[in-house]
Write a protein that holds these residues in place. Structure first.
Motif, PDB file in Angstrom:
ATOM      1  N   GLU A   1       0.860  -1.195   0.000  1.00 28.81           N
ATOM      2  CA  GLU A   1       0.000   0.000   0.000  1.00 28.81           C
ATOM      3  C   GLU A   1       0.894   1.243   0.000  1.00 28.81           C
ATOM      4  O   GLU A   1       1.041   1.944   1.004  1.00 28.81           O
ATOM      5  N   ALA A   2       1.467   1.532  -1.152  1.00 25.48           N
ATOM      6  CA  ALA A   2       2.448   2.608  -1.243  1.00 25.48           C
ATOM      7  C   ALA A   2       1.854   3.973  -0.917  1.00 25.48           C
ATOM      8  O   ALA A   2       2.482   4.779  -0.222  1.00 25.48           O
ATOM      9  N   SER A   3       0.660   4.248  -1.401  1.00 18.62           N
ATOM     10  CA  SER A   3       0.062   5.566  -1.164  1.00 18.62           C
ATOM     11  C   SER A   3      -0.252   5.775   0.315  1.00 18.62           C
ATOM     12  O   SER A   3      -0.067   6.877   0.856  1.00 18.62           O
ATOM     13  N   VAL A   4      -0.715   4.713   0.983  1.00 18.25           N
ATOM     14  CA  VAL A   4      -1.002   4.809   2.420  1.00 18.25           C
ATOM     15  C   VAL A   4       0.291   5.019   3.191  1.00 18.25           C
ATOM     16  O   VAL A   4       0.363   5.844   4.110  1.00 18.25           O
ATOM     17  N   ALA A   5       1.326   4.255   2.814  1.00 23.48           N
ATOM     18  CA  ALA A   5       2.624   4.396   3.481  1.00 23.48           C
ATOM     19  C   ALA A   5       3.171   5.812   3.319  1.00 23.48           C
ATOM     20  O   ALA A   5       3.690   6.399   4.271  1.00 23.48           O
ATOM     21  N   ALA A   6       3.034   6.369   2.116  1.00 18.23           N
ATOM     22  CA  ALA A   6       3.512   7.729   1.871  1.00 18.23           C
ATOM     23  C   ALA A   6       2.754   8.739   2.727  1.00 18.23           C
ATOM     24  O   ALA A   6       3.344   9.690   3.260  1.00 18.23           O
ATOM     25  N   GLY A   7       1.437   8.530   2.875  1.00 18.12           N
ATOM     26  CA  GLY A   7       0.643   9.422   3.718  1.00 18.12           C
ATOM     27  C   GLY A   7       1.058   9.356   5.174  1.00 18.12           C
ATOM     28  O   GLY A   7       1.111  10.386   5.868  1.00 18.12           O
TER      29      GLY A   7
END
Length: 231
Positions: free
Chosen positions: A113-119
């Motif tokens: 979950e790259a986008s969640v991790a970035a957030g």
């Protein structure tokens, strides 16, 4: 005969521990903070997990400085002592939240979950900004003012704190309103006096301790009028 422990030495040790753990956490976080591709990458998240653990130790050490200084500062200013403890606990709480965000980011990265991790990483950045960033100026001003007024440490150390607190607060407010980058030459320069204040205070407390009056230097209570002095 045992030598009495220097008053404030424990606080000095805790101050030094906060610097060791905060620098250690940044080093361990590594690419998580300076490479946008980290969130979508693969590989072990162990360094970041160890960095989060360093932030937990940092939070404990931050509270430790306040607890160790509280009984000495309270004798001079109870309000100042309570305010200092409260603000340090707030700073430590935000640091602990930041550690939780990092652990969650590592888990989301491992799950793809790259986008969640970035957030979550971005949330960590702002937690760090509010905790060690904005709060530090307020508790530095309170503690430095009490130490200066009652001459508990050399005046030059307290003036580093009193000069550095408004500088770092102003710099962080500029970042908060988007007028300055979190990582910039101006922000780094604004943080130098605060860094010098904390390191100088830590070393002085560890080596010399607070300048508290000796028991035999405290004036004895005068007997009331008409009453004989105690013998």
């Amino acid at each position: 005969m045992a030598t009495p422990r220097r008053p404030g030495a424990l606080a000095g040790a805790m101050y030094l521990l906060t610097h060791v753990t905060s620098v250690g956490a940044v080093i361990l976080y590594g690419p998580m903070l300076d490479d946008d591709r980290w969130s979508g990458g693969t590989g072990s998240g162990l360094p970041q997990q160890l960095g989060a653990l360093s932030d937990v130790v940092l939070a404990v050490a931050v509270v430790g400085t306040a607890v160790a200084l509280f009984p000495h500062v309270r004798r001079r200013s109870e309000t100042g002592a309570m305010a200092y403890v409260g603000l340090r606990v707030l700073e430590a709480s935000i640091a602990a939240v930041g550690a939780v965000l990092v652990i969650a980011a590592v888990q989301m990265r491992a799950a793809g979950e790259a986008s969640v991790a970035a957030g979550l990483v971005e949330a960590y950045r702002w937690a760090f900004f509010v905790g060690p960033g904005l709060v530090v100026g307020f508790h530095t001003t309170i503690l430095a003012a009490v130490l200066l007024r009652h001459r508990l440490v050399p005046a030059w150390i307290t003036w580093l704190g009193l000069a550095g607190a408004p500088l770092v607060t102003a710099s962080n407010l500029l970042i908060f309103f988007g007028r300055e980058d979190q990582v910039s030459v101006t922000a780094s320069l604004a943080a130098v006096p605060i860094f010098a204040w904390e390191v100088s205070l830590a070393l002085f407390l560890l080596i010399k301790g607070l300048r508290l009056p000796r028991v035999d230097q405290v004036p004895a209570a005068q007997p009331a009028v008409g009453q004989p002095a105690a013998v």
